[in-house]
Design an enzyme around this catalytic site. Sequence first.
Site, PDB file in Angstrom:
ATOM      1  N   HIS A 102      20.016 -39.661 -72.352  1.00 32.79           N
ATOM      2  CA  HIS A 102      21.202 -40.213 -71.688  1.00 32.79           C
ATOM      3  C   HIS A 102      21.099 -41.734 -71.787  1.00 32.79           C
ATOM      4  CE1 HIS A 102      20.493 -36.503 -69.242  1.00 32.79           C
ATOM      5  NE2 HIS A 102      21.802 -36.450 -69.106  1.00 32.79           N
ATOM      6  N   ASP A 105      18.729 -43.153 -69.278  1.00 38.24           N
ATOM      7  CA  ASP A 105      17.287 -42.845 -69.403  1.00 38.24           C
ATOM      8  C   ASP A 105      16.573 -43.952 -70.147  1.00 38.24           C
ATOM      9  OD1 ASP A 105      17.994 -40.307 -68.496  1.00 38.24           O
ATOM     10  OD2 ASP A 105      18.033 -39.444 -70.516  1.00 38.24           O
ATOM     11  N   GLU A 233      28.550 -28.843 -72.538  1.00 37.78           N
ATOM     12  CA  GLU A 233      27.444 -28.026 -72.021  1.00 37.78           C
ATOM     13  C   GLU A 233      27.883 -27.321 -70.742  1.00 37.78           C
ATOM     14  OE1 GLU A 233      23.591 -30.000 -71.918  1.00 37.78           O
ATOM     15  OE2 GLU A 233      23.060 -28.882 -70.125  1.00 37.78           O
ATOM     16  N   GLU A 270      22.751 -23.807 -72.402  1.00 35.83           N
ATOM     17  CA  GLU A 270      21.450 -23.971 -71.725  1.00 35.83           C
ATOM     18  C   GLU A 270      21.046 -22.658 -71.067  1.00 35.83           C
ATOM     19  OE1 GLU A 270      20.528 -27.623 -69.833  1.00 35.83           O
ATOM     20  OE2 GLU A 270      19.596 -26.652 -68.104  1.00 35.83           O
ATOM     21  N   HIS A 273      21.425 -22.450 -67.275  1.00 39.00           N
ATOM     22  CA  HIS A 273      22.825 -22.471 -66.850  1.00 39.00           C
ATOM     23  C   HIS A 273      23.465 -21.100 -67.049  1.00 39.00           C
ATOM     24  CE1 HIS A 273      23.134 -27.104 -67.725  1.00 39.00           C
ATOM     25  NE2 HIS A 273      22.145 -26.788 -66.911  1.00 39.00           N
ATOM     26  N   ASP A 298      19.967 -26.023 -75.085  1.00 40.55           N
ATOM     27  CA  ASP A 298      19.045 -26.648 -74.153  1.00 40.55           C
ATOM     28  C   ASP A 298      18.093 -25.563 -73.701  1.00 40.55           C
ATOM     29  OD1 ASP A 298      19.940 -29.197 -74.347  1.00 40.55           O
ATOM     30  OD2 ASP A 298      20.641 -29.377 -72.282  1.00 40.55           O
ATOM     31  N   ASP A 309      18.660 -24.649 -60.865  1.00 40.60           N
ATOM     32  CA  ASP A 309      18.317 -25.002 -62.243  1.00 40.60           C
ATOM     33  C   ASP A 309      16.885 -25.530 -62.249  1.00 40.60           C
ATOM     34  OD1 ASP A 309      18.982 -25.406 -64.902  1.00 40.60           O
ATOM     35  OD2 ASP A 309      20.116 -27.247 -64.583  1.00 40.60           O
ATOM     36  N   ASP A 311      14.729 -25.377 -64.589  1.00 42.55           N
ATOM     37  CA  ASP A 311      14.400 -26.039 -65.867  1.00 42.55           C
ATOM     38  C   ASP A 311      12.942 -25.867 -66.274  1.00 42.55           C
ATOM     39  OD1 ASP A 311      16.976 -27.117 -66.260  1.00 42.55           O
ATOM     40  OD2 ASP A 311      16.511 -28.939 -65.145  1.00 42.55           O
ATOM     41  N   ASP A 341      15.215 -29.114 -72.573  1.00 40.27           N
ATOM     42  CA  ASP A 341      15.770 -29.666 -71.331  1.00 40.27           C
ATOM     43  C   ASP A 341      14.999 -28.980 -70.202  1.00 40.27           C
ATOM     44  OD1 ASP A 341      17.232 -30.892 -69.427  1.00 40.27           O
ATOM     45  OD2 ASP A 341      19.180 -30.111 -70.035  1.00 40.27           O
TER      46      ASP A 341
HETATM   47  C1  XLS Z   1      21.710 -30.553 -66.175  1.00 35.35           C
HETATM   48  C2  XLS Z   1      21.965 -30.617 -67.600  1.00 35.35           C
HETATM   49  C3  XLS Z   1      21.698 -31.993 -68.231  1.00 35.35           C
HETATM   50  C4  XLS Z   1      22.383 -32.095 -69.560  1.00 35.35           C
HETATM   51  C5  XLS Z   1      22.543 -33.473 -70.084  1.00 35.35           C
HETATM   52  O1  XLS Z   1      21.640 -29.490 -65.582  1.00 35.35           O
HETATM   53  O2  XLS Z   1      21.220 -29.633 -68.240  1.00 35.35           O
HETATM   54  O3  XLS Z   1      20.332 -32.215 -68.320  1.00 35.35           O
HETATM   55  O4  XLS Z   1      21.701 -31.350 -70.524  1.00 35.35           O
HETATM   56  O5  XLS Z   1      23.317 -34.262 -69.253  1.00 35.35           O
HETATM   57 NI    NI Z   2      21.002 -29.455 -70.287  1.00 36.21          NI
HETATM   58 NI    NI Z   3      20.441 -28.034 -66.730  1.00 38.79          NI
END
Ligand code: XLS
Ligand code: NI
Ligand code: NI
Length: 439
Positions: A102, A105, A233, A270, A273, A298, A309, A311, A341
Amino acid sequence: MQDSFFSTIEPIRYGGPDAASVLAFRYYDKDRIVRGKRMEDHLRMAVAFWHSFAWDGTDMFGSGTFQRPWQGAGDALARAKLKAAAAFDFFSRLGAPFYCFHDRDVSPEGGSLAETNKWLDGMADVLAGHMQRTGVKLLWGTANLFSHPRYMAGAATNPDPEVFAFAAAQVKQALEVTQRLGGENYVLWGGREGYETLLNTDMKRELDQLGRFMNLVAEHKHKIGFRGPLLIEPKPREPTKHQYDYDAAAVDAFLQRYGLANGDFRLNIEANHATLAGHTFEHEVTYAIAAGLFGSIDMNRGDTLLGWDTDQFPNDLGELSLLLARILQAGGFSTGGFNFDAKVRRQSFDPEDLFHAHVGGMDILAHALLVADRILADGKLPALVDARYAGWKQGLGREILDRKLSLAQIADQVTSRNIDPKPRSGRQEMLENLVTRYL
Ligand code: XLS
Ligand code: NI
Ligand code: NI
């Protein structure tokens, strides 16, 4: 000095399935040819800058736990440079061919947008230098339109047009920087494009705003000649109660409604998600492929007992093997890839944990690729699906799809030919048994 962050870690190498080191690849052998292509080119794996280099381990209940020496002293720009150096040192020791970021970042927010943009331009030069030195490429860039308080009520869907304008300016800059760095895709994740209560929300207006925003981004992509696709996304919620890009099907419908279904947009699916939306990861990828919208992935996973989430890094060989088989069958990635991700747990605080996480993630995908190759080479699974739909390839099925028959004519055929279909087993358990044989 910056090179010393990871100096205790030797570059990660392929050691084969019986490798003694815990930091060796057992399956990921980047030059190995699978179905005519190098493993590295099949998987196109990327490290996510935000989770691994920007996040300090803060969660809703506690402060940062991570040892991230690059976040130490100095002004914001000096820290950004240190962070970039550490990140590229990590990418190359790991052997990941891509990364993603991003805007915020890699470069901090300044006192005005002009200053913020100037800093990002300068940091893009720094990134370009690291990319050239290490050969690591940019899978995608994106803009953070969710962290700053100005975006608390959304970016494109904000009730205040000035926030829309600010977000537009930010995306313009992030897209141009992504292009300058040779990024292969540009991602749009609408973290706050949704609502927290319908009591204060005009849903129709917000959707129209989002449609307008995406049209503007697509126009700018053409204007500057950015060649990669724009990737939306989907995510159903979190941080909002409801997010408009709920899942792949909702985004598909949105693109059609707002005149955006013309090839400019694809999906970045993702894993976590998908499960938040009440689907499987495989479902979302299958939908994206079916709709001609498959772009990138992702890669992460959720926790069955935690409803958010989380992750986490992936580790389910069975799930990923079927997924890889689907992706291979559809022709593989073009501009997309597997972006981790994913984040290490708060207790995995030292820099070495970043290696354990990514080595495991890369290896499970490589292992899954090999299993997928076996599934397709054996061919029984695709053949069974094919046989199940054989009736649609000729005779009655063909004629229906080719629009040769009206509803009345179909009804006539049922009576005149005395059609009386017999049930056939779906063979689910047999298929499940078959899949475990490939693992
Ligand atoms: C958040 C998203 C984020 C996107 C990029 O849940 O996964 O990380 O991939 O903004
Ligand atoms: Ni993501
Ligand atoms: Ni995410």
